[in-house]
Each structure stands twice: as structure tokens, then as C-alpha cells.
Motif scaffolding. Structure first.
Motif, short mmCIF file in Angstrom:
data_model
loop_
_atom_site.label_atom_id
_atom_site.label_comp_id
_atom_site.label_asym_id
_atom_site.label_seq_id
_atom_site.Cartn_x
_atom_site.Cartn_y
_atom_site.Cartn_z
N ALA B 134 34.78 39.06 41.81
CA ALA B 134 35.64 40.06 41.09
C ALA B 134 35.08 42.04 40.74
CB ALA B 134 34.77 39.43 39.47
N PRO B 135 33.14 41.71 41.15
CA PRO B 135 33.39 43.49 41.17
C PRO B 135 33.79 43.60 43.05
CG PRO B 135 31.13 41.56 40.80
CD PRO B 135 32.71 40.69 41.39
N GLN B 136 33.81 42.98 43.62
CA GLN B 136 34.43 43.51 45.27
C GLN B 136 36.21 44.39 44.30
OE1 GLN B 136 31.95 44.10 46.70
NE2 GLN B 136 31.27 42.82 45.96
N ALA B 269 43.66 29.80 46.87
CA ALA B 269 44.56 29.38 46.07
C ALA B 269 45.02 30.08 45.28
CB ALA B 269 45.61 28.30 45.85
N GLY B 270 43.68 29.82 44.28
CA GLY B 270 43.81 30.63 42.68
C GLY B 270 43.78 32.24 42.62
N VAL B 271 43.14 32.94 43.44
CA VAL B 271 42.78 33.84 43.77
C VAL B 271 44.10 34.93 43.81
CG1 VAL B 271 42.00 36.17 45.02
CG2 VAL B 271 40.33 33.81 44.60
N LEU B 272 44.77 33.86 45.03
CA LEU B 272 46.20 34.99 45.88
C LEU B 272 47.04 35.05 44.39
CD1 LEU B 272 46.35 33.33 49.21
CD2 LEU B 272 45.11 35.64 48.49
N GLY B 319 39.60 30.35 40.80
CA GLY B 319 40.15 31.17 40.81
C GLY B 319 40.67 32.56 40.92
N ALA B 320 42.09 32.28 39.73
CA ALA B 320 42.86 32.65 38.86
C ALA B 320 42.08 33.88 38.18
CB ALA B 320 43.68 31.59 38.23
N LEU B 321 40.82 33.67 37.80
CA LEU B 321 40.28 34.35 36.83
C LEU B 321 39.94 35.85 37.20
CD1 LEU B 321 38.15 31.96 34.24
CD2 LEU B 321 39.71 33.44 33.96
N VAL B 322 39.90 35.41 38.33
CA VAL B 322 39.03 36.96 39.47
C VAL B 322 40.42 37.81 39.28
CG1 VAL B 322 38.89 37.89 41.32
CG2 VAL B 322 37.57 35.53 41.42
N PRO B 323 41.88 38.28 39.08
CA PRO B 323 42.38 38.87 39.48
C PRO B 323 43.00 39.37 37.84
CG PRO B 323 43.78 37.41 40.11
CD PRO B 323 41.92 37.13 40.38
#
Lengths: 143, 513
Positions: B134-136, B269-272, B319-323
Motif C-alpha cells: 500500500a505505501p508503494q 487477484a484481490g489487488v487487481l 489484497g482488496a484493501l490495498v487499492p
């Protein structure tokens, strides 16, 4: 057919939306884009997708029979009546009635529904009003 | 190292008695909501937002409560998949494939325990992924101007239907509907009323919480009314014997490579955008099946077939929390609902969140770690308790859901008008679900509509009315290209994936992640 009707309604909605956007009263202090442009884009998107449903409808969804449809309509009416009744009759009474109706329609027996209705209402009242201190609707009797 | 010290600060925020209590409560409620068919993570969180709000919880405590519910629901979904062969929520769909056969062989307890461990592994490593990624992403997002943000919002809408979406035109319609609803009220920039028809109640716009609770929670009540007494009524399914619920080390070791591989895949898959937990568990299962299923035991009660989708969907949830946190643009239904929490609390999500409210972000992340350990502890010894919750019949449960929704919304505004609007949204949600129109874009539209318009107008204003500025930078063009690809790709390849995912599935696409 359902999709075609849906597309028709969507198209009317899009046109109506576009028309409502066009009659927005602009103030003399406005930016270069103005308050109308974005709604126009939305109306166009809605209209285009509606035209697509008209031209290429999906297979028919599985609609319930008329009886069940009436059931859903009636439940919506009961919930709307509940919303209106809340400030008049207070939380406990109106919630007991609405919850009893819903559980009855979902398949509980008559007497059982009354018990579940009252139980739901009192249970929510105790947890949210007495324990958590939330403000619920007050009727003439103070609950 | 800076990351780790931020994380330590986060733990300092999260480790208060109130926050730990809320995390525990959230995990518990979430597991129940996930386990009950008909209540998934998105409607579970939706019902609780107004409550958290009216209880006067601060930003960090509310977020801790609600994300614990989110994680808990991801754990809970597997319980009814394994015991009843009905996914408690959509991501748990794939767990039915091997979980139910295991239960039929009398190994239900083992399947529950193993899937609990797999959920933990997935969620734990995904939370670490969140810490580092997330910070990246924030650093990239700080380069965004209004035009790029506008493109990013468009990307979110274009990909939201997801790779498995049935009809992209319906996603587009849903997005337009949501955006259109967001326009109602006084224009924030020029102060003129729009689409209010002279109704004073509408000047403030439609509260997105009213829309969310109506669309997700109330429409579910109508779906149950429709299906009463049919085969989708679960009240009369036979009960399974649970058996022992302590997983053997041997079994866990046997499944470890599977869990680790699928965690990585699920997280990605969650991040995308446009993938989400359902697709995460689906590809995890399919990949494992390809890789390790030499004897054809998958689908007949192979423990690895239980571990794979569970690790996958829990990793995807993290992963979905990242975006959502880094960009303020959610990629799935539940994260959209979580975004509503932030907006309701007047916190602007996006890259600035990390610099302006570091206590919120890092407190939340720390709470996720704590919640995870609680969930593991809860889900192995106490799984028997949760299986008993499954016995509550929907005819009692659904009225409670409806009434609690009313309590929450009434608590916020105290007006009958909002309740009527909510009933209206409930009916609309039911009709849209029957017509296979996804509800998540509607929600996202009402949430992001104003922000999207502001960026659009700001970008064009800065360039003195030149609309080409919207595609004026390489970054914006890239975002638009991804958006277009994300919208067109499902039309080309969606059919294949859909056919494979269709196997165990409920028709209304009811309980999305």
C-alpha cells in the motif's frame, strides 16, 4: 422481453434525466464546465446501455408467479407503512407489527409470528436502546 | 524500517480495551454473518455502518469493527459450504466442491479446522502484503492530478463488473444509475440545486448509507420472500455430524505448499481491479487442481481442495484493501462499502490518508493482525457454536435483519423520509437483481459520483475548458487504456471463465464479496 421493457424504461429515464439536467438553473458564478456537463455524460451512458438492452436482450429471468409478486409488493408496502408509523406509534409497537408480518409471510405460524414479532422488537429495544443507548423512535407512550 | 515503526505505532493505537473488544465483536458477528446464507460480507458491513455511526464511535474504532466483520465473514462463509453445500457467501462457492464431500465422509470437523487454518494463512500473509504494497502504491498515487483521478475512477467502474461479468452493458447502466443518483442535491461548486424537484429533503442529496442498506440488506429480505418454500429454503436440510475438529499436523503439513501458493495468487487477484475474492478463490482452486491433482481426487473430498480456495479468498480480501486504502478506489463490493465508512466519517480516502491520518491506517492494519489471530482462535475450538447458528431459520433471521436496518438508518437521520427512500431502494435492488444488473456499481456510483465530477471539472477548468486534458498525460492515457481493456476483455473471454465458475452458484449473484 423483460430486458426490452427494462431498456425502454431506462431510455425514458435517460431522456428524462437529460432533460432535467438541461433545465438546471445556472448561477451567474459558474466554472467553465458548469453543473450540466457531467449529468449529460451520465444520461448518455444510461441511454446507450438501454439501447443495447433493447437490441440485444438477455434470456428471460425467472420471475415469480403473480401471487409471489403481490407478496413482495405487499411486504414493501408494509415496510413503507412501518416507516410512517414509527414516529406516530413509537418503536416497540410498530416494530412488533412489522416483524410479525414479515416472519408470518416467511412461513411462521400465526401465534408463533406474534411471539417472534414481539420478541424481535423487545430484543432490539433492549440491545440498542437500553444497552447501547441509541435513540429510537418514541411514540405517545415514550417507547 | 520506517514501515515497521509505523506498524508499531498502529499496534499502540489498536491495543486499547475498546478496540480489542470491538475487534472481537466484529470477528464474532462477521463469522456468523458469513456463515448464514443470505448474509454476506457486503450486506453484513452495510447493516452495521449506520449503527457504528450512531453509536458515536470514532474513525479508527469504527473501521476496526467493520473490517473485523469483513475478515470474519470471509472466514465464516466456509462453514455452510462444508456443512450444507450452500456457500455462505459467494467467495466460499469453491469450498463446496471438496468441503461437502469431506463432510459426507464424516470428516466435517477436519475440513472446518483445515479451512480455518487456511483462512488464517491467507489473511495473515495478505495483511503483510498490505503493509508493504500500500505505501508503494501511495507513492505512485501522489503523482496523480485531477485528470488522472478522473481516469482512475473510470477505471474502477470499467473493471468493477469483473472478468466474470455476464453483461457489460448492465454494469455500465448500473454505474450510470449510481452516478446519476449522486448528482441529486445542491451542486458543491456553484451552489445550484440539481434534480431535487423542489423537494427540500433532497437538497442534501441522497445519503449513500440509505442507498447501501436498502440495496443490499432489504433486497435480500425480498429475495427470501420470493423463495420461501422452494429448494433454496435451507431450513430443512439434513444436519451433518461434525467429528473431531482438531487438525492433525500431518494434514496441515500436507496442505502447506498449497496454502502458500494460493495465498500469493489470491492476494494478486484481490489487488487487481475487477477480480476480487470470488475470482481469487476460483483461480486458486483451478490452479491447484492443475498442479497437484494427479490422482483425480479433487472434487471428491481432497483436503487440498478445501485449503486452496479458502487461503485464496482470504488473501484476496486482504489484497482488496490495498487499492481501497491507497487510492480510495475500491475493487470489490465489500471494500466499496468500507469506503462508505470512511466517507461517512468525513475522512478522505486516497494517498493523503497515509500522511494525514496515519493513526487510522496503521491502527486498522494492526487491528487486522489482531483480528486474524482472534479469528483463528474462534474458528477452531468454537466452530461448533457457529454451526449451531446455522440452525436459526431465515423466517426469524430476515425480519431481524430488516428491523436492524431500519434502526440504523433512523438513528442517523431520525426522518421517515429516509426510511421510505430506503424501502424504495430495497425494491429497486430486488428488481435489478432479477434483471441481473450488478448492484456494486450502483453503490460505487453514489459513493464516488461527486468526487469524480469534482475531478472532471477541476481538470477541465485548469486547462481553461480544453477537454483533451483528460487524456493529456502518459499516466492518464495508461489508466484509460487499462480501463478500456478491463471493460472489453470480459466480453471476449468472459464466457469461458463464467461457464467454469457457474457450477455451484446461486442465480441472483446475491451475496457478492
Amino acid at each position: 422481453m423483460s430486458d426490452r421493457i427494462f431498456g425502454g424504461i431506462g431510455l425514458i429515464l435517460a431522456l428524462f434525466y437529460g432533460w432535467q439536467a438541461a433545465i438546471i438553473q445556472e448561477s451567474f458564478l459558474t466554472d467553465t464546465v458548469g453543473p450540466k456537463m457531467f449529468p449529460f455524460i451520465i444520461a448518455a451512458m444510461m441511454g446507450l446501455s438501454s439501447v443495447y438492452f433493447l437490441l440485444k436482450p438477455d434470456p428471460e429471468p425467472h420471475w415469480p408467479r403473480a401471487g409471489r409478486l403481490a407478496e413482495i409488493g405487499l411486504a414493501a408496502l408494509v415496510l413503507a407503512a412501518y416507516a410512517e408509523l414509527l414516529p406516530v406509534a413509537g418503536f416497540l409497537i410498530s416494530t412488533a407489527i412489522a416483524a410479525a408480518y414479515l416472519t408470518w409471510r416467511l412461513g411462521s405460524g400465526l401465534i408463533e409470528s406474534l411471539i417472534i414479532g414481539v420478541g424481535t422488537s423487545v430484543g432490539i429495544y433492549v440491545i440498542f436502546r437500553l444497552v447501547l443507548g441509541l435513540s429510537l423512535a418514541r411514540g405517545p407512550f415514550g417507547f | 524500517m520506517e514501515l515497521l515503526s509505523s506498524l508499531a505505532d498502529g499496534f499502540a493505537v489498536a491495543l486499547t480495551w475498546q478496540n480489542i473488544g470491538l475487534a472481537l465483536l466484529g470477528c464474532f458477528l462477521g463469522t456468523i454473518m458469513g456463515a448464514l446464507p443470505g448474509l454476506g460480507p457486503s450486506n453484513g458491513v452495510a447493516i452495521l455502518i449506520p449503527l457504528a455511526f450512531t453509536l458515536g464511535l470514532g474513525a479508527t474504532p469504527s473501521l476496526i469493527l467493520l473490517t473485523s466483520v469483513y475478515y470474519g465473514a470471509m472466514y465464516g462463509g466456509r462453514i455452510s459450504s462444508i456443512l450444507l453445500n450452500i456457500p455462505g457467501d459467494e467467495p466460499a462457492m469453491m469450498t463446496c466442491l471438496d468441503g461437502y464431500p469431506m463432510a459426507q465422509q464424516g470428516r466435517a470437523g477436519e475440513a472446518l479446522a483445515l479451512s480455518g487454518v487456511a483462512s488464517f494463512v491467507g489473511a495473515f500473509f495478505a495483511t503483510w502484503g498490505l503493509v508493504f504494497l500500500a505505501p508503494q502504491l501511495v507513492k505512485v498515487a501522489l503523482l496523480f492530478g485531477p485528470a488522472e483521478y478522473f481516469a482512475l475512477f473510470a477505471l474502477a467502474f470499467a473493471t468493477l463488473g469483473g472478468i466474470s461479468s455476464t453483461n457489460q452493458a448492465k454494469s455500465a447502466f448500473a454505474a450510470a444509475l449510481g452516478l446519476g443518483l449522486a448528482m441529486i442535491g445542491v451542486d458543491t461548486q456553484t451552489g445550484v440545486p440539481r434534480f431535487t424537484f423542489g423537494e427540500v429533503h433532497l437538497y442534501d442529496g441522497i445519503d449513500f448509507l440509505v442507498a447501501i442498506v436498502g440495496l443490499f440488506a432489504l433486497s435480500e429480505v425480498f429475495i427470501f420472500l420470493e423463495h420461501r418454500g422452494t429448494d433454496r429454503d435451507i431450513s430443512d436440510k439434513p444436519r451433518m455430524k461434525i467429528g473431531k475438529i482438531i487438525p492433525s499436523w500431518k494434514l496441515i503439513r500436507y496442505c502447506t505448499p498449497t496454502m502458500l501458493r494460493t495465498t500469493g495468487l489470491g492476494f494478486l487477484a484481490g489487488v487487481l481491479p475487477g477480480a476480487g475474492a470470488s475470482l481469487g478463490s476460483f483461480i486458486s482452486y483451478s490452479m491447484e487442481k492443475r498442479l497437484v491433482d494427479r490422482k483425480g481426487t479433487f472434487g471428491k473430498g481432497d483436503p487440498r481442495g478445501v485449503a486452496a480456495p479458502e487461503a485464496g479468498n482470504n488473501a484476496a480480501a486482504g489484497g482488496a484493501l490495498v487499492p481501497m486504502l491507497a487510492l480510495g478506489v475500491p475493487g470489490s463490493g465489500t471494500t466499496a462499502v468500507l469506503l462508505a465508512v470512511l466517507l461517512a466519517l468525513n475522512i478522505t480516502p486516497g494517498p493523503l490518508l497515509f500522511s494525514q491520518n496515519p493513526d487510522v491506517v496503521w491502527g486498522l492494519i494492526a487491528a487486522l493482525f489482531i483480528g486474524n489471530i482472534m479469528l483463528l482462535a474462534m474458528n477452531i475450538p468454537m466452530v461448533g457454536l457457529f454451526t449451531r447458528v446455522l440452525m436459526v431459520p431465515p423466517r426469524i433471521l430476515m425480519p431481524i435483519v430488516a428491523m436492524v436496518s431500519f434502526v440504523g438508518i433512523y438513528g442517523i437521520s431520525g426522518s421517515s423520509f429516509d426510511l421510505l427512500v430506503m424501502v424504495g431502494f430495497g425494491v429497486m435492488g430486488w428488481v435489478l437483481r432479477k434483471l441481473d444488473v450488478p448492484l456494486v456499481p450502483v453503490i460505487l456510483g453514489t459513493l464516488l459520483g461527486n468526487e469524480m465530477e469534482v475531478n472532471f471539472r477541476r481538470a477541465v477548468n485548469i486547462s481553461n475548458g480544453d477537454y483533451w486534458t483528460l487524456v493529456g498525460s502518459p499516466l492518464a492515457i495508461t489508466l484509460w487504456a487499462i480501463a478500456i481493456a478491463g471493460f472489453v476483455l470480459p466480453i471476449l473471454v468472459g464466457g469461458v471463465i463464467r461457464k467454469r465458475m457457474r457450477m455451484p452458484k446461486d442465480n441472483e449473484g446475491a451475496v457478492t464479496d
